[in-house]
Design a protein around this motif. Structure first.
Motif, short mmCIF file in Angstrom:
data_model
loop_
_atom_site.label_atom_id
_atom_site.label_comp_id
_atom_site.label_asym_id
_atom_site.label_seq_id
_atom_site.Cartn_x
_atom_site.Cartn_y
_atom_site.Cartn_z
N ARG A 1 0.82 -1.22 0.00
CA ARG A 1 0.00 0.00 0.00
C ARG A 1 0.86 1.27 0.00
NH1 ARG A 1 -3.22 1.21 4.18
NH2 ARG A 1 -1.89 0.19 5.74
N PHE A 2 1.96 1.26 0.73
CA PHE A 2 2.83 2.42 0.85
C PHE A 2 4.14 2.15 0.12
CE2 PHE A 2 1.24 4.13 5.26
CZ PHE A 2 -0.07 4.06 4.79
N THR A 3 4.72 3.20 -0.43
CA THR A 3 6.01 3.09 -1.11
C THR A 3 6.88 4.28 -0.76
OG1 THR A 3 4.98 1.94 -2.98
CG2 THR A 3 7.19 2.82 -3.32
N ILE A 4 8.09 3.99 -0.28
CA ILE A 4 9.05 5.05 0.00
C ILE A 4 9.98 5.21 -1.19
CG2 ILE A 4 10.73 3.53 1.12
CD1 ILE A 4 11.34 5.85 3.07
N SER A 5 10.36 6.45 -1.46
CA SER A 5 11.32 6.71 -2.53
C SER A 5 12.08 7.98 -2.17
CB SER A 5 10.63 6.87 -3.89
OG SER A 5 9.73 7.96 -3.88
N ARG A 6 13.18 8.22 -2.87
CA ARG A 6 13.96 9.43 -2.60
C ARG A 6 14.45 10.01 -3.91
NH1 ARG A 6 18.63 7.88 1.25
NH2 ARG A 6 19.20 10.07 0.97
N ASP A 7 14.64 11.33 -3.90
CA ASP A 7 15.20 12.04 -5.04
C ASP A 7 16.35 12.88 -4.49
OD1 ASP A 7 15.85 13.74 -7.12
OD2 ASP A 7 13.79 14.00 -7.78
N ASN A 8 17.56 12.39 -4.64
CA ASN A 8 18.71 13.09 -4.06
C ASN A 8 18.95 14.45 -4.71
OD1 ASN A 8 19.22 11.04 -2.23
ND2 ASN A 8 20.67 9.99 -3.57
N ALA A 9 18.55 14.59 -5.97
CA ALA A 9 18.73 15.88 -6.64
C ALA A 9 17.84 16.96 -6.01
CB ALA A 9 18.42 15.74 -8.12
N LYS A 10 16.74 16.53 -5.40
CA LYS A 10 15.81 17.47 -4.77
C LYS A 10 15.88 17.43 -3.25
CE LYS A 10 12.45 17.37 -8.56
NZ LYS A 10 11.04 17.11 -8.95
N ASN A 11 16.83 16.65 -2.71
CA ASN A 11 16.93 16.51 -1.25
C ASN A 11 15.59 16.13 -0.63
OD1 ASN A 11 19.62 17.22 -1.39
ND2 ASN A 11 19.49 18.79 0.20
N THR A 12 14.89 15.23 -1.26
CA THR A 12 13.53 14.91 -0.83
C THR A 12 13.31 13.41 -0.77
OG1 THR A 12 12.70 16.95 -1.87
CG2 THR A 12 11.07 15.26 -1.36
N VAL A 13 12.58 13.00 0.26
CA VAL A 13 12.11 11.62 0.38
C VAL A 13 10.59 11.66 0.39
CG1 VAL A 13 12.26 11.60 2.91
CG2 VAL A 13 12.32 9.45 1.64
N TYR A 14 9.99 10.67 -0.25
CA TYR A 14 8.54 10.62 -0.40
C TYR A 14 7.98 9.37 0.26
CZ TYR A 14 9.65 13.91 -4.17
OH TYR A 14 10.13 14.97 -4.89
N LEU A 15 6.71 9.46 0.62
CA LEU A 15 5.96 8.29 1.05
C LEU A 15 4.62 8.33 0.33
CD1 LEU A 15 6.01 5.79 2.93
CD2 LEU A 15 4.69 7.15 4.56
N GLN A 16 4.49 7.47 -0.68
CA GLN A 16 3.23 7.35 -1.39
C GLN A 16 2.35 6.38 -0.64
OE1 GLN A 16 2.06 8.95 -4.27
NE2 GLN A 16 0.14 7.92 -3.73
N MET A 17 1.17 6.84 -0.25
CA MET A 17 0.26 6.04 0.57
C MET A 17 -1.04 5.82 -0.20
SD MET A 17 0.91 7.72 4.34
CE MET A 17 0.04 9.23 3.94
N ASN A 18 -1.30 4.58 -0.53
CA ASN A 18 -2.52 4.21 -1.24
C ASN A 18 -3.38 3.30 -0.37
OD1 ASN A 18 -1.51 5.57 -3.55
ND2 ASN A 18 -0.48 3.72 -4.26
N SER A 19 -4.63 3.17 -0.76
CA SER A 19 -5.56 2.29 -0.03
C SER A 19 -5.52 2.56 1.46
CB SER A 19 -5.23 0.81 -0.31
OG SER A 19 -5.29 0.53 -1.69
#
Length: 126
Positions: free
Chosen positions: A67-85
């Motif tokens: 349901r959830f997926t973590i990812s990171r974009d080092n060029a943007k100094n950002t980490v994401y958490l996509q939360m579905n369902s």
């Protein structure tokens, strides 16, 4: 020193989606492993997901796998958490954290993270 600022929380209906973002200030973001934790009222802080600084290995709690997926974009100094369902039991304050760990067993341990954001509230209504 690393400063972390989360955003993207809010109120959503059960079954909906949200994407949390955590922006880090500092030149060494890419050398930190990043994690998301959450804390519901009256509960202990619990591990949600993490991404290692090297090779981008990811780890997710059993309660959010698929349901959830973590990812990171080092060029943007950002980490994401996509939360579905999303479910009502996902309601909590979500925290972004950064640590220098490289052993996957450390991913799940709050004490292995040196920097924390202020948190962003996620509320899932039934």
């Amino acid at each position: 020193q690393l400063q972390l600022v989360e955003s993207g929380g809010g109120l959503v209906q059960s079954g909906g989606s949200l994407r949390l973002s955590c922006v880090a200030s500092g030149p060494t973001f890419s050398s930190y492993s990043m994690g998301w934790f959450r804390q519901a009222p009256g509960m202990e802080r619990e591990f949600v997901a993490a991404v290692m600084w090297i090779a981008d290995y990811t780890y997710h709690a059993d309660s959010v796998k698929g349901r959830f997926t973590i990812s990171r974009d080092n060029a943007k100094n950002t980490v994401y958490l996509q939360m579905n369902s999303l479910k009502p039991e996902d309601t909590a304050v979500y925290y972004c954290a950064a640590g220098g760990w490289t052993d996957y067993r450390s991913a799940y341990v709050p004490e292995e993270y040196h920097y924390w954001g202020q948190g962003t509230q996620v509320t899932v209504s039934s």
